[in-house]
Design a protein around this motif. Sequence first.
Motif, PDB file in Angstrom:
ATOM      1  N   ASP A 222       0.805  -1.231   0.000  1.00 22.74           N
ATOM      2  CA  ASP A 222       0.000   0.000   0.000  1.00 22.74           C
ATOM      3  C   ASP A 222       0.836   1.279   0.000  1.00 22.74           C
ATOM      4  O   ASP A 222       0.285   2.380   0.061  1.00 22.74           O
ATOM      5  CB  ASP A 222      -0.933   0.011   1.212  1.00 22.74           C
ATOM      6  N   GLY A 223       2.155   1.149  -0.021  1.00 21.24           N
ATOM      7  CA  GLY A 223       3.008   2.318  -0.124  1.00 21.24           C
ATOM      8  C   GLY A 223       3.315   3.026   1.186  1.00 21.24           C
ATOM      9  O   GLY A 223       3.938   4.088   1.182  1.00 21.24           O
ATOM     10  N   VAL A 224       2.890   2.451   2.306  1.00 21.59           N
ATOM     11  CA  VAL A 224       3.249   3.035   3.604  1.00 21.59           C
ATOM     12  C   VAL A 224       4.750   2.906   3.825  1.00 21.59           C
ATOM     13  O   VAL A 224       5.408   3.829   4.299  1.00 21.59           O
ATOM     14  CB  VAL A 224       2.472   2.346   4.749  1.00 21.59           C
ATOM     15  N   SER A 225       5.279   1.747   3.457  1.00 20.92           N
ATOM     16  CA  SER A 225       6.717   1.477   3.532  1.00 20.92           C
ATOM     17  C   SER A 225       7.281   1.430   2.124  1.00 20.92           C
ATOM     18  O   SER A 225       6.621   0.938   1.196  1.00 20.92           O
ATOM     19  CB  SER A 225       6.970   0.143   4.232  1.00 20.92           C
ATOM     20  N   PRO A 226       8.491   1.939   1.909  1.00 17.99           N
ATOM     21  CA  PRO A 226       9.066   1.941   0.555  1.00 17.99           C
ATOM     22  C   PRO A 226       9.355   0.537   0.043  1.00 17.99           C
ATOM     23  O   PRO A 226       9.801  -0.325   0.795  1.00 17.99           O
ATOM     24  CB  PRO A 226      10.355   2.751   0.721  1.00 17.99           C
ATOM     25  N   SER A 227       9.101   0.324  -1.232  1.00 13.73           N
ATOM     26  CA  SER A 227       9.370  -0.986  -1.827  1.00 13.73           C
ATOM     27  C   SER A 227      10.855  -1.327  -1.802  1.00 13.73           C
ATOM     28  O   SER A 227      11.226  -2.503  -1.890  1.00 13.73           O
ATOM     29  CB  SER A 227       8.845  -1.021  -3.264  1.00 13.73           C
ATOM     30  N   ALA A 228      11.698  -0.312  -1.640  1.00 18.09           N
ATOM     31  CA  ALA A 228      13.146  -0.556  -1.567  1.00 18.09           C
ATOM     32  C   ALA A 228      13.517  -1.382  -0.344  1.00 18.09           C
ATOM     33  O   ALA A 228      14.622  -1.931  -0.283  1.00 18.09           O
ATOM     34  CB  ALA A 228      13.893   0.771  -1.542  1.00 18.09           C
ATOM     35  N   CYS A 229      12.633  -1.473   0.637  1.00 17.89           N
ATOM     36  CA  CYS A 229      12.916  -2.243   1.848  1.00 17.89           C
ATOM     37  C   CYS A 229      12.665  -3.735   1.661  1.00 17.89           C
ATOM     38  O   CYS A 229      12.945  -4.528   2.575  1.00 17.89           O
ATOM     39  CB  CYS A 229      12.067  -1.731   3.012  1.00 17.89           C
ATOM     40  N   ILE A 230      12.106  -4.134   0.533  1.00 22.06           N
ATOM     41  CA  ILE A 230      11.910  -5.558   0.271  1.00 22.06           C
ATOM     42  C   ILE A 230      13.271  -6.247   0.187  1.00 22.06           C
ATOM     43  O   ILE A 230      14.162  -5.819  -0.545  1.00 22.06           O
ATOM     44  CB  ILE A 230      11.123  -5.769  -1.044  1.00 22.06           C
ATOM     45  N   GLY A 231      13.424  -7.297   0.962  1.00 22.07           N
ATOM     46  CA  GLY A 231      14.669  -8.052   0.975  1.00 22.07           C
ATOM     47  C   GLY A 231      15.742  -7.499   1.885  1.00 22.07           C
ATOM     48  O   GLY A 231      16.819  -8.085   2.006  1.00 22.07           O
ATOM     49  N   LEU A 232      15.461  -6.377   2.546  1.00 19.87           N
ATOM     50  CA  LEU A 232      16.458  -5.749   3.419  1.00 19.87           C
ATOM     51  C   LEU A 232      16.121  -5.945   4.887  1.00 19.87           C
ATOM     52  O   LEU A 232      14.973  -6.210   5.265  1.00 19.87           O
ATOM     53  CB  LEU A 232      16.544  -4.246   3.127  1.00 19.87           C
ATOM     54  N   ASN A 233      17.156  -5.769   5.739  1.00 21.92           N
ATOM     55  CA  ASN A 233      16.935  -5.777   7.179  1.00 21.92           C
ATOM     56  C   ASN A 233      16.697  -4.344   7.670  1.00 21.92           C
ATOM     57  O   ASN A 233      16.726  -3.395   6.884  1.00 21.92           O
ATOM     58  CB  ASN A 233      18.110  -6.431   7.920  1.00 21.92           C
ATOM     59  N   GLU A 234      16.507  -4.201   8.976  1.00 24.72           N
ATOM     60  CA  GLU A 234      16.162  -2.892   9.517  1.00 24.72           C
ATOM     61  C   GLU A 234      17.293  -1.875   9.378  1.00 24.72           C
ATOM     62  O   GLU A 234      17.039  -0.664   9.254  1.00 24.72           O
ATOM     63  CB  GLU A 234      15.746  -3.017  10.992  1.00 24.72           C
ATOM     64  N   VAL A 235      18.530  -2.339   9.391  1.00 26.47           N
ATOM     65  CA  VAL A 235      19.666  -1.424   9.271  1.00 26.47           C
ATOM     66  C   VAL A 235      19.760  -0.880   7.853  1.00 26.47           C
ATOM     67  O   VAL A 235      19.777   0.334   7.621  1.00 26.47           O
ATOM     68  CB  VAL A 235      20.980  -2.117   9.673  1.00 26.47           C
ATOM     69  N   ASP A 236      19.804  -1.779   6.874  1.00 30.79           N
ATOM     70  CA  ASP A 236      19.973  -1.356   5.485  1.00 30.79           C
ATOM     71  C   ASP A 236      18.741  -0.630   4.957  1.00 30.79           C
ATOM     72  O   ASP A 236      18.848   0.262   4.108  1.00 30.79           O
ATOM     73  CB  ASP A 236      20.278  -2.562   4.608  1.00 30.79           C
ATOM     74  N   CYS A 237      17.592  -0.986   5.478  1.00 26.64           N
ATOM     75  CA  CYS A 237      16.359  -0.369   5.006  1.00 26.64           C
ATOM     76  C   CYS A 237      16.175   1.033   5.553  1.00 26.64           C
ATOM     77  O   CYS A 237      15.791   1.949   4.818  1.00 26.64           O
ATOM     78  CB  CYS A 237      15.167  -1.242   5.407  1.00 26.64           C
ATOM     79  N   ALA A 238      16.451   1.216   6.846  1.00 26.62           N
ATOM     80  CA  ALA A 238      15.932   2.413   7.510  1.00 26.62           C
ATOM     81  C   ALA A 238      16.954   3.379   8.079  1.00 26.62           C
ATOM     82  O   ALA A 238      16.661   4.573   8.206  1.00 26.62           O
ATOM     83  CB  ALA A 238      14.977   1.983   8.631  1.00 26.62           C
ATOM     84  N   HIS A 239      18.109   2.919   8.499  1.00 24.99           N
ATOM     85  CA  HIS A 239      19.002   3.800   9.255  1.00 24.99           C
ATOM     86  C   HIS A 239      19.345   5.085   8.501  1.00 24.99           C
ATOM     87  O   HIS A 239      19.160   6.194   9.013  1.00 24.99           O
ATOM     88  CB  HIS A 239      20.274   3.054   9.638  1.00 24.99           C
ATOM     89  N   ALA A 240      19.865   4.954   7.311  1.00 27.84           N
ATOM     90  CA  ALA A 240      20.291   6.148   6.575  1.00 27.84           C
ATOM     91  C   ALA A 240      19.098   7.036   6.223  1.00 27.84           C
ATOM     92  O   ALA A 240      19.173   8.268   6.349  1.00 27.84           O
ATOM     93  CB  ALA A 240      21.036   5.745   5.305  1.00 27.84           C
ATOM     94  N   ASP A 241      17.998   6.423   5.823  1.00 29.85           N
ATOM     95  CA  ASP A 241      16.821   7.221   5.470  1.00 29.85           C
ATOM     96  C   ASP A 241      16.258   7.951   6.687  1.00 29.85           C
ATOM     97  O   ASP A 241      15.799   9.093   6.567  1.00 29.85           O
ATOM     98  CB  ASP A 241      15.750   6.330   4.854  1.00 29.85           C
ATOM     99  N   PHE A 242      16.286   7.317   7.844  1.00 29.62           N
ATOM    100  CA  PHE A 242      15.740   7.971   9.035  1.00 29.62           C
ATOM    101  C   PHE A 242      16.565   9.194   9.424  1.00 29.62           C
ATOM    102  O   PHE A 242      16.022  10.273   9.672  1.00 29.62           O
ATOM    103  CB  PHE A 242      15.675   6.987  10.201  1.00 29.62           C
ATOM    104  N   VAL A 243      17.876   9.036   9.494  1.00 28.64           N
ATOM    105  CA  VAL A 243      18.702  10.170   9.933  1.00 28.64           C
ATOM    106  C   VAL A 243      18.679  11.301   8.908  1.00 28.64           C
ATOM    107  O   VAL A 243      18.881  12.471   9.267  1.00 28.64           O
ATOM    108  CB  VAL A 243      20.157   9.738  10.234  1.00 28.64           C
ATOM    109  N   ASN A 244      18.430  10.978   7.638  1.00 27.97           N
ATOM    110  CA  ASN A 244      18.367  12.004   6.598  1.00 27.97           C
ATOM    111  C   ASN A 244      16.941  12.498   6.363  1.00 27.97           C
ATOM    112  O   ASN A 244      16.681  13.230   5.403  1.00 27.97           O
ATOM    113  CB  ASN A 244      18.959  11.462   5.293  1.00 27.97           C
ATOM    114  N   ARG A 245      16.050  12.071   7.238  1.00 30.36           N
ATOM    115  CA  ARG A 245      14.642  12.481   7.192  1.00 30.36           C
ATOM    116  C   ARG A 245      13.984  12.137   5.862  1.00 30.36           C
ATOM    117  O   ARG A 245      13.210  12.906   5.304  1.00 30.36           O
ATOM    118  CB  ARG A 245      14.518  13.978   7.492  1.00 30.36           C
ATOM    119  N   GLU A 246      14.271  10.926   5.424  1.00 31.64           N
ATOM    120  CA  GLU A 246      13.644  10.424   4.207  1.00 31.64           C
ATOM    121  C   GLU A 246      12.675   9.291   4.522  1.00 31.64           C
ATOM    122  O   GLU A 246      12.145   8.642   3.612  1.00 31.64           O
ATOM    123  CB  GLU A 246      14.721   9.966   3.218  1.00 31.64           C
TER     124      GLU A 246
END
Length: 430
Positions: free
Chosen positions: A244-268
């Motif tokens: 449904d697009g709540v979470s980015p499709s780029a997170c498919i196949g990734l863990n929490e570190v690779d999916c979210a850390h950089a995007d969170f700190v960069n406010r993405e």
Amino acid sequence: MRFSKIALASAVVMLAAACGGGSDDGDGGGNASGDAPDTLTVWRMGDANEDQNAFMDTVTEQYQDIHPDTDVDVQWIPWGEFSQRFQTAMVSGGPDVVEIGNDQVATWAEAEALYDVSEYVEGWDEAEDLLEGAFANGTFGDAQYSVPWYSGVRALWYNTDWLDELGHEAPETWDDLLEVSADIEDEYGVPGFAAPTDFMNGIASFVWANGGDFATQEGGAWVGQLESDATSEALEFYAGLTVDGVSPSACIGLNEVDCAHADFVNREIGMFIDGPWAKPQLEELNDEHADQWATAPIPGTDGMAPAFGGGSDLAVWGTSEYPEAAFDYITVLNSKENALPYNEVSSMFPTFEDVLESDAFQEDPVLAGAATQATGDLRLFPDTANWGHVQWELATIQNAVQRLAEGESADDVLPELNEELTEALNRDEE
């Protein structure tokens, strides 16, 4: 992992020979002497670092206030080697005190490798404030073989200024999560929440929150539960966050570190789930907005979700000749006085409820939500050596979520992978 039941049985026989036979009261054969040794040997799990060693030196100094003539030898055992080292220690002598993964206590208690410390616990005043569920984890039969030391729990990370600007508190339910995520996307133009598919601990919170489980035992066999109403609904909800697009499709196949850390700190991205130990990693990436970071308990269907409660217990090894002095060390290491200092060097949480509710934890924005999570419903995965095969080698649950997130039908995915799960859990344990 635990070794096979055949190996356990053989090791128990050898242990009995090594220490003169186990006692009838299940105390592991130790000599219940009140004396202290010249040297007390302590096994810590993991790898040492400067801060950890400095903390352990402080504990030694505190312990020597009780037993001034006893040196303490702290030995570090890599987690990947603990099973073999424990097996060897059962037949050739081991430490006095051992750190043990909280999912391993029953295995080694059943093998009679641990000392029954019930009588010592009764005289330990601080024991009454230990989290009930964590304390019960060290109980096997009618005996107490370990006491909880620390837990590592995950929580929901968010930016306080964003939620304040939107007029939201941290989401407490799945409905709240969807609402806050939608408002973040509308206002800031970024996905509201990260739902990586290679994130077993995060997925588990959603399943448990909905009353589901991954497998149950029936008639001595494991039965996969991916097709049960509660579990399938939770898996579809979690994967649906991507669909449904709540979470980015780029997170498919990734863990929490690779999916979210950089995007969170960069406010993405707006929110994600991880432990408070992620803070140094996040700051290293970008600490510009670190003063706005905070955690809250993981949202469930109608309130705080259960969480995976990994961590360590402390136990007296069954062959110790000085079990009382060994337990004295446990009470020093695992004291309320040392709870915050250990958190500072490890980012792990103590298992004393009143300490978790204290200002030291509740007034720190990054610690507060995770500390509250640690007082909630903490769970472990199915108690079988085959679970490691399911989680790390087959990645059955993660693959199920990934395929659902990629748009496959639950009617196609879940029966297939539930069969794989059941078969894997019932293979001969190694």
